[in-house]
Structure formats: C-alpha cells, structure tokens
Design a protein around this motif. Structure first.
Motif, PDB file in Angstrom:
ATOM      1  N   VAL A 168       0.937  -1.176  -0.084  1.00 45.04           N
ATOM      2  CA  VAL A 168       0.093   0.063   0.399  1.00 45.04           C
ATOM      3  C   VAL A 168       0.791   0.790  -0.406  1.00 45.04           C
ATOM      4  O   VAL A 168       0.708   2.170  -0.796  1.00 45.04           O
ATOM      5  CB  VAL A 168      -0.598   0.012   1.157  1.00 45.04           C
ATOM      6  N   ILE A 169       1.957   0.748   0.870  1.00 47.62           N
ATOM      7  CA  ILE A 169       2.153   2.525   0.592  1.00 47.62           C
ATOM      8  C   ILE A 169       3.670   2.012   0.185  1.00 47.62           C
ATOM      9  O   ILE A 169       3.745   3.362  -0.706  1.00 47.62           O
ATOM     10  CB  ILE A 169       3.595   1.991   1.913  1.00 47.62           C
ATOM     11  N   GLY A 170       3.883   1.053  -1.142  1.00 39.45           N
ATOM     12  CA  GLY A 170       5.171   1.436  -1.712  1.00 39.45           C
ATOM     13  C   GLY A 170       4.248   2.020  -2.768  1.00 39.45           C
ATOM     14  O   GLY A 170       4.446   2.853  -3.723  1.00 39.45           O
ATOM     15  N   ALA A 171       3.526   1.571  -2.962  1.00 41.01           N
ATOM     16  CA  ALA A 171       2.126   1.850  -4.798  1.00 41.01           C
ATOM     17  C   ALA A 171       1.890   3.324  -5.030  1.00 41.01           C
ATOM     18  O   ALA A 171       2.046   3.860  -5.564  1.00 41.01           O
ATOM     19  CB  ALA A 171       0.926   0.741  -4.365  1.00 41.01           C
ATOM     20  N   CYS A 172       1.682   4.074  -3.245  1.00 43.75           N
ATOM     21  CA  CYS A 172       0.893   5.143  -3.349  1.00 43.75           C
ATOM     22  C   CYS A 172       2.662   6.124  -3.245  1.00 43.75           C
ATOM     23  O   CYS A 172       2.314   7.560  -4.059  1.00 43.75           O
ATOM     24  CB  CYS A 172       0.210   5.630  -2.119  1.00 43.75           C
ATOM     25  N   TYR A 173       3.169   5.471  -2.932  1.00 47.18           N
ATOM     26  CA  TYR A 173       4.167   6.487  -2.596  1.00 47.18           C
ATOM     27  C   TYR A 173       5.121   6.282  -4.780  1.00 47.18           C
ATOM     28  O   TYR A 173       5.512   7.988  -4.999  1.00 47.18           O
ATOM     29  CB  TYR A 173       5.712   5.875  -2.254  1.00 47.18           C
ATOM     30  N   ALA A 174       5.090   5.556  -4.770  1.00 44.67           N
ATOM     31  CA  ALA A 174       5.788   5.129  -6.305  1.00 44.67           C
ATOM     32  C   ALA A 174       5.172   5.930  -7.153  1.00 44.67           C
ATOM     33  O   ALA A 174       4.713   6.500  -9.001  1.00 44.67           O
ATOM     34  CB  ALA A 174       5.213   3.323  -6.640  1.00 44.67           C
ATOM     35  N   LEU A 175       3.568   6.216  -7.274  1.00 41.67           N
ATOM     36  CA  LEU A 175       2.524   6.845  -7.431  1.00 41.67           C
ATOM     37  C   LEU A 175       2.628   8.594  -7.942  1.00 41.67           C
ATOM     38  O   LEU A 175       3.250   9.127  -9.575  1.00 41.67           O
ATOM     39  CB  LEU A 175       1.314   7.340  -7.415  1.00 41.67           C
ATOM     40  N   GLU A 176       3.342   9.138  -6.938  1.00 45.01           N
ATOM     41  CA  GLU A 176       3.376  10.725  -6.615  1.00 45.01           C
ATOM     42  C   GLU A 176       4.862  11.048  -6.335  1.00 45.01           C
ATOM     43  O   GLU A 176       5.730  12.101  -6.442  1.00 45.01           O
ATOM     44  CB  GLU A 176       2.855  11.881  -5.976  1.00 45.01           C
ATOM     45  N   LEU A 177       4.987   9.984  -6.287  1.00 46.52           N
ATOM     46  CA  LEU A 177       6.693  10.082  -5.800  1.00 46.52           C
ATOM     47  C   LEU A 177       6.769  11.465  -4.686  1.00 46.52           C
ATOM     48  O   LEU A 177       7.645  12.498  -3.997  1.00 46.52           O
ATOM     49  CB  LEU A 177       8.408  10.309  -6.490  1.00 46.52           C
ATOM     50  N   ASP A 178       5.805  12.147  -4.116  1.00 47.09           N
ATOM     51  CA  ASP A 178       5.220  12.980  -2.849  1.00 47.09           C
ATOM     52  C   ASP A 178       5.142  12.284  -1.904  1.00 47.09           C
ATOM     53  O   ASP A 178       4.056  11.798  -1.269  1.00 47.09           O
ATOM     54  CB  ASP A 178       4.359  13.561  -3.311  1.00 47.09           C
TER      55      ASP A 178
END
Length: 304
Positions: free
Chosen positions: A44-54
C-alpha cells in the motif's frame, strides 16, 4: 550496467505506517530508489509513493486515512486484548458466530466485506492507474490461497494488485483473478527481499515492521499453536532479512498490527530509526556501488 537500488517494504498492518517515516528520511537526504517491492501494508505504502513520489502528500493522506470509519472498526474489533492479540481474534470470531444463525455460520468466511477495503484503498490509489503510470518501478506480492504459489504483480491494475497483497485471510475476502484466489502476500513473503533480487536489484534496503517478540505464557493448546505459527513466520522472515544489504527495523515492540490510531506515532518511529542509521546506510551503499564499478562482472560485488 546501472547500479539499481531496491526499497523493500514489509507487511505489518498499522505498523507499516513506519515506512512513511523511513521514506521521508531517504527523500530528504537524497538516497536513490530505483524500484520498490512491497507486501501487504508495504505494498500500500509503496504503491502510493510510486504514484507521485510525494512523501509529504502521502503522509498527509495517511494521517487523514487513519480517521476512516473502516480502520476504526478494524481497530475496535481487534483491540480487546493487546497482550494476547491472536487469542482475542479467535474469541471475537467465536462471539460473532454465536450471534449468527446457522446458515450465516456456514457461509461467512471473513469479517469485513471487500467493498469496505476497496473504498478505503481508493482514497489513496486511483482505480484507473496501471503499473505503467507509476513514476518508479514497483512490484507487490500476493499468495494463491489454493495452490500456495507466490504471485508477484508487476503489471496490470495497481489497485487490484495492492488489494490482493493486503487481503488478510479471514479478515477480508480473497481477490479473484482468473482461476486464482489471492490473499495477503505476508503469509509466504512478509519481507520480499528475494523478489527484489529476482527483479535485478544490486542493493536491497529492507524495512521490517514485523513483530519479533513471542508470548511468554502458554495457557492451552490454542496458545501453543499460535506460538508455533509465530515462530515459523519469524524464521521465514529471518531468511528474507538475510537477503537484504541493509535493514531498518523501527522500534515497534508491543504494538498491534491493528492500532491504526497510532499512525502518526508509527511514522515518527520510522523516521527516527532511519535517521539514526542513515550514515551507516550511505557508507554501505557507496561501498557496494564501488565494488560494482571495479568488479562489473560480479567478482567481489556481493561481499560486505
């Protein structure tokens, strides 16, 4: 050949919010992340970060998400007995079944329906995003409930892949994909370092938020079975930890996977541990990268 660094994020429920704190330190100090591999909450955290790098935006959404009704329901359901968390789960399941009619008892296989967790994930992962839309390569791990096979997602719909990776058996329903029924990848790969290596990572930075403390009290056969399962998971996870070039384990002793109300605390713990270890991490990373330059075909490249 480019030197690739993988960030591996392990499962652990609410404790996984510590991943955000770790990423904050890595981003602030310019540590490279060439790929992300996650299991369960790590997915979950990895995908969220990979989406925006924010990472600031991710932290804000996470803090807001922790006030979600579904997460509050999960925390309330499993908070009966923190000292004997697994026993509390069994007791609550037993109480729930006693209040259901016979037909419901036979049919009910999980506590929370799929629509609840889907709506929860939609708040942080848009349902129309594919792996090709991500700003950094990402993979996540699930398990086939009937074959026992490991499934590594690297393409397709991101929300569907993450949903499968974090579908805890008995808590959420499995995700049907073709002939497969997929559940939480943590049952076979809590810390997916091997998967990162298979994907071509030269340096693996793993963040482990799994519990490492066992119960010191065995009351009956149920306690014994649960203890044995914890020990088995611990040793399997140890194997995965050994595959990492560097390991960050935030200080989360005694905290439950379901304590979502402690999101901010978990983030802080991840940030503290990553800050404490960053200088050592940087030296270890630079050392291995130099060995790659001088031994491009592998001689000595894997040495510490």
């Amino acid at each position: 050949m480019r030197f690739k660094t993988a960030l591996v994020l392990g499962g652990g429920g609410a404790r996984g919010f510590a991943h955000i704190g770790v990423i904050k330190v890595l981003e602030e100090r310019g540590f490279p992340i060439d790929m992300i591999v996650g299991t369960s909450m790590g997915a979950v955290i990895g995908a969220c970060y990979a989406l925006e790098l924010d990472i600031e935006g991710l932290e804000a959404r996470a803090l807001q998400l922790c006030n979600d009704k579904t997460l509050k329901e999960i925390e309330a359901f499993f908070s009966k007995d923190k000292e004997h968390e697994d026993r509390a789960i069994l007791e609550r399941l037993n109480e729930m079944l006693k209040n259901l009619n016979i037909l419901a008892k036979l049919r009910r296989k999980w506590i929370f329906e799929a629509d609840k967790v889907i709506e929860l994930l939609k708040k942080v992962i848009p349902e129309d995003k594919d792996f090709g839309d991500l700003k950094v390569p990402f993979a996540c791990v699930a398990a086939d409930l009937f074959s026992g096979e490991k499934v590594v997602f690297r393409e397709g719909n991101v929300l569907e892949a993450v949903l499968a990776s974090c579908s805890i058996p008995g808590v959420f329903p499995p995700v049907k994909k073709g002939r497969r029924f997929l559940v939480d990848g943590g049952i076979i790969s809590q810390l997916p370092t091997r998967e990162a290596k298979d994907l071509g990572a030269d340096f693996i930075l793993a963040v482990d938020v799994a519990p490492t403390v066992f119960s010191q009290e065995i009351k009956d056969g149920i306690d014994l079975v649960l203890q044995v399962n914890q020990i088995m998971s611990f040793w399997l996870n140890n194997y995965n930890r050994e595959e990492a070039d560097f390991l960050i384990s935030p200080e989360l002793k005694g905290f439950s996977w379901s304590e979502f109300s402690k999101c901010e605390f978990f983030i802080q713990k991840g940030e503290e541990k990553a800050g404490e270890l960053f200088s050592l991490l940087r030296r270890k990373w630079q050392g291995k990268k130099l060995k790659r330059v001088f031994f491009p075909f592998g001689r000595g490249a894997g040495a510490d």
